[in-house]
Every structure is written in C-alpha cells, then in structure tokens.
Design an enzyme around this catalytic site. Structure first.
Site, short mmCIF file in Angstrom:
data_model
loop_
_atom_site.label_atom_id
_atom_site.label_comp_id
_atom_site.label_asym_id
_atom_site.label_seq_id
_atom_site.Cartn_x
_atom_site.Cartn_y
_atom_site.Cartn_z
N ASP A 279 45.62 32.07 39.84
CA ASP A 279 45.02 31.73 38.69
C ASP A 279 43.58 31.96 38.57
O ASP A 279 42.68 31.41 39.45
CB ASP A 279 45.40 30.10 38.57
N THR A 280 43.18 32.91 37.89
CA THR A 280 41.79 33.73 38.07
C THR A 280 41.32 34.01 36.65
O THR A 280 42.23 34.36 35.60
CB THR A 280 41.82 34.89 38.95
N ALA A 281 39.93 34.48 36.36
CA ALA A 281 39.71 35.03 35.16
C ALA A 281 38.95 36.23 35.23
O ALA A 281 37.79 36.09 36.17
CB ALA A 281 38.87 34.27 34.18
#
Length: 525
Positions: A338-340
């Site tokens: 979970d990353t942006a």
C-alpha cells in the site's frame, strides 16, 4: 476501452487521488515550480489517502532541476531506533506487523519535504501545505479506496486510530465527509515551525510518549537525529533512454537489472500480450529478485555490489539462463503493497518522480499521542535471523520497496513512472516502460493494459503468478503449461497496484496517464 491521456502544453500532475493532483496544479498556477507542487501533492495524499501514506511514513524522490541539468535522488526513509534490536523480540518468530511495536522506524516524509523545498522550492512550506491542512480540517469526500481498505484492515487499528478512521465505531461510506482535526493540527504545527517542529518539538514528543505507553520503542533522540540524504541515482541505458532509480536501500536496482536482461531480446519478434511477452518479463524480474533478496538492506551495514549487478555482461549471463518454455523456481518473502506514487513536470522543465508509503494499509495501525499521525510498519520487514542480510539492528534502514523511476532522453526527462505495489513495483514499471518503448503506447494505454504480479502474498504458502483475466485463457494456459502457478485475477484487480505515468514528447507536450484502479487524476495546463 482505453481512455485518452490528458495532455498539457506546459505542465502535468499525476497522482492516485484527484484532490492531491488538484493541490499540485493549484501550486503551479500560483507560481510555484514542480518541486513546490510535488510537496503539495505529497502532503495532500497524506490526508486524502491516509490508508496508503502519511506523515508517519517514508518517501523516495527523483528530481530533475532544469538549472542543474541533472537527476538527483533523495532517500527519505527512516531508521530503526537506537534501542531497537533483536533482543526486543526474543521468543517471537517475526517482528509484529501491527501495533506500536511494529513501528520501529522513524518517519522520513516530513524531512524529505523540507529537503526538496530547501534545495529547489520557490514557495514556503506553509504555502505548499495549505491544501492538505484545508482537506484535513474541513473535510473531503472519503474515497471508495479508503472505505474498502477500512473494511479490510479496520480491525487492526489501535483504539486511538479507530476513533479517527471509524468514528462512532462505524466505517464511513465512500463519499461521506471525512475530517481529521488532529492531523490538521499536526500539519499546522509543521507548517509554522518547519521540520524541527516534527523531529525535535511537540510532534516527536507526543508520538514517543504515546508509543511508550503502548509498548513501543522509539525515543526523542531517534527523531532528533533523523536526516534523509541526497544521493546519486543509479542508472542504466535501455534502447536510447537512460533510466534512473533511487539507490539502495531502495529495491530500484532490481528494475534496472530486469531491463538489462530484456535488452538481450528482440522485442520486434515478440507480440505484445502474448505468452512470450509475459513469460519473458516474469523471468527477467525473477532473475533480478534472486540477487535483490540476497543483498538488499541498508548499504551502511552491508556492501551491495551494484557494479556487478548492473553490469551488462552479467545481464547477458542471466538472460542466457531464461528458458523460453519453462518457469524458473524462486522463493521470496511477501512485502506490503500500500503505497502512493505521483509525478509533476512544470513549464520550466523541472520534473519530480516520487513515491511514499505506510507499508501496509494503515501502516502499524497506531496513531499515538493525539497527533492524528498513523505510523508506518516498514520496520516489520527486518529479519530476526542474525545471519540474514536485512537483520534488525539499531539505527538501521530496512530493505525498502519504494522506487520512483525517471527515464531521460538526451539528458532530459522523457518518462516519469511508478506504481503502488510492494513486490509489484519493479514488475509493473517494466510492463509500463516496455509497452511505451517497444509498442508505442501512450501513458494511458500502458497503464490500462492487463497486468501481472508474481510473488507470494501474506498467508499464501506458494509463489503465484497473478494475472488479470483480460490476458485471455489461451495465454494463461500457456503460462501454466510452462510451470507458472497461475492465479486468474479480476479485470483491473487492485492487487496490480495504482500506476501513473507522465511522458514528454519532442514538442514538449506533457501526457499523463492514471490508473483506473484508484481515484487518481492527471491535470495538465
């Protein structure tokens, strides 16, 4: 049907949330440059995508300054505490993935904002944080992605964090107004007091006190001594482009290794979307992962032989080992996903490719001290095996999945690209670049085409090749016959991550592509 890319004649912003993209576009319109806008996007994402990223996490940056005419990297990852060591976890099989004891690394994001703005920015920190503070204090429509992830991971939140993300004991629905008053206050303190307000002042004190009450180990001196660092990016040449990645402790060199391997094959004879295409990319990635897993950690603690790993002769040796009809055996540990990722290009030719994360969805699940800041659980990837290269030691950076990419042509940025997805980051990056360079796809086409992710997810006993069903049954059957353990995924499956791309053509036009799997937007001017 693939949508058209957004094209700007002067600027472009891409990110996984439209409000964050809007924050960056607003900064560009008021006279800020790409660096100002990138920090505004980063901060806004920390508010509107809080399950993916936040002030309690890390960030890696690739920057191109038109004045300097070069690409630089900033490592905004934190270290374990001075008092954090394997002895803290005697009798445990692994570092806990949730709770205060999992958050064993100092957040590096706020420091990275200061570093980027201090070196290249035109506006003040307070100016670029305005949108993020407004989103946090007055609210924004909660995204479908945040709702889905709260359903998935809400039970792992600490009571203090649950009060923020599940107010009144219920999960907010997509579209509901979502307010984060404590986070707004922390951002305001940072905006007025600068990075020292975070690392040496009220915020660090509140976080450390809250962690201590919950059994955590980070101390004020761990925050006070934190500094990220500017460094030379690592690079390789691929079909007329120079591809840049952040150096270790980032896994970016794995993507460069894969490109070096793929350079030994003639893509003119390989049909896009065919068995040959997917098999070749998977095997090249696996070959790079074998080396990555054996050496990647904090280079201050263990030498990483990048000269050998990125050598073209070595790549030729690895390429020769790839069987056209047989999948190689390999095992690896699952990583958080979970990353942006986001990118900005301005009218002056400055460019920023950056990525940030809490590691797992909602990170450690702990938001101590009334700060509204979720802490990452990146440190849970340290090993408790003293013989492992990534073993836990005090004041150490861990193996890091974050890896922004930038491909330059004739010394100037041509393609900025990256994705959410842990193990999937080098895989999707390789898909994106080969699609654009070998098959002439624009950024949106490259993002929209079917994707795969090889690896083992948490709780799964075996390695799987997860492939979106859009690839077609004939290709899936061929992959399975070659020995890949194929798992068919839904079309536009979230497991494939959230990818975004900016390309710059010979006219200087900026084309942006964003992932349909998220709430993103490309905004050009």
């Amino acid at each position: 049907m693939t949508k058209r890319p957004v094209i700007g004649t002067k600027t472009m912003v891409v990110s996984p949330h439209y409000l964050a993209s809007a924050a960056g576009a607003r900064i560009l319109q008021k006279g800020g440059n790409a660096f100002d806008a990138a920090v505004a996007v980063s901060a806004a994402l920390a508010v509107v995508y809080p399950h993916m990223t936040g002030l309690g996490g890390d960030a890696f940056w690739l920057t191109y300054s038109a004045d300097e005419g070069r690409v630089q990297a900033y490592n905004g990852s934190g270290r374990s505490g001075y008092g954090v060591h394997r002895g803290r976890f005697v009798g445990e099989a692994a570092i806990p993935r949730r709770g205060a004891r999992s958050a064993v690394t100092v957040p590096g994001m706020a420091d990275s904002w200061d570093a980027v703005l201090s070196r290249y920015g035109r506006l003040s920190l307070a100016e670029v944080l305005e949108a993020a503070i407004d989103y946090a204090s007055t609210g924004f429509p909660l995204s479908p992605d945040q709702h889905a992830n709260t359903v998935l991971a809400g039970a792992s939140l600490s009571p203090e964090a649950a009060a923020i993300y599940m107010p009144g004991g219920r999960i907010p629905k997509a579209g509901e107004k979502f307010v984060q008053k404590d986070l707004a206050r922390s951002l305001s303190i940072l905006a007025s007091g600068g990075r020292d307000a975070f690392y040496k002042g009220e915020i660090a004190g509140a976080i450390c006190d809250g962690l201590a009450e919950a059994g955590g180990y980070l101390l004020r001196e761990d925050f006070a001594d934190h500094r990220g660092n500017w460094c030379e990016p690592i690079r390789t040449d691929y079909h007329g482009y120079t591809v840049h990645q952040a150096p270790p402790n980032s896994q970016g060199f794995a993507a460069l290794m894969a490109l070096n391997i793929l350079e030994k094959f003639d893509f003119s004879g390989i049909q896009h979307g065919s068995y040959e295409y997917y098999h070749l990319l998977v095997e090249a990635i696996k070959a790079s992962f074998r080396d990555r897993d054996s050496v990647l950690t904090d280079p201050e603690f263990s030498e990483i032989p990048l000269n050998r790993l990125l050598d073209k002769t070595y790549a030729a040796q690895l390429a020769a080992l790839i069987s056209p009809r047989s999948a190689a055996a390999l095992s690896s540990e699952p990583t958080g996903r979970d990353t942006a990722y986001a990118a900005v290009v301005d009218a002056e030719g400055n460019a920023v490719s950056f990525i940030q994360s809490l590691y797992f969805e909602f990170g450690s699940g702990a938001a101590p001290g009334g700060t509204g800041i979720l802490l990452q659980n990146r440190g849970s990837f340290f090993s408790l095996d003293p013989a492992a290269v990534n073993t836990l030691e005090p004041h150490k950076r861990t193996f890091h999945t974050l890896m922004p990419a930038m491909a330059c042509r004739d010394g100037k940025p041509a393609i900025l690209y990256g994705t959410q997805g842990g193990e999937g980051q080098p895989q999707t990056q390789t898909l994106l670049l080969t699609r654009m360079l070998h098959y002439g796809m624009n950024p949106q086409q490259a993002v929209d085409e079917p994707r795969f992710v090889w690896g083992r997810t948490w709780g799964e006993p075996t390695q799987e090749l997860t492939v979106e069903s859009r690839v077609g049954d004939a290709v899936l059957e061929e992959l399975a016959a070659a020995g890949h353990k194929v798992r068919k995924a839904a079309d536009y499956d979230g497991l494939a991550g959230h990818a975004h791309v900016i390309s710059i053509d010979d006219n200087g036009y900026r084309s942006g592509g964003t992932d349909p799997r998220c709430d993103g937007a490309a905004i050009g001017w």
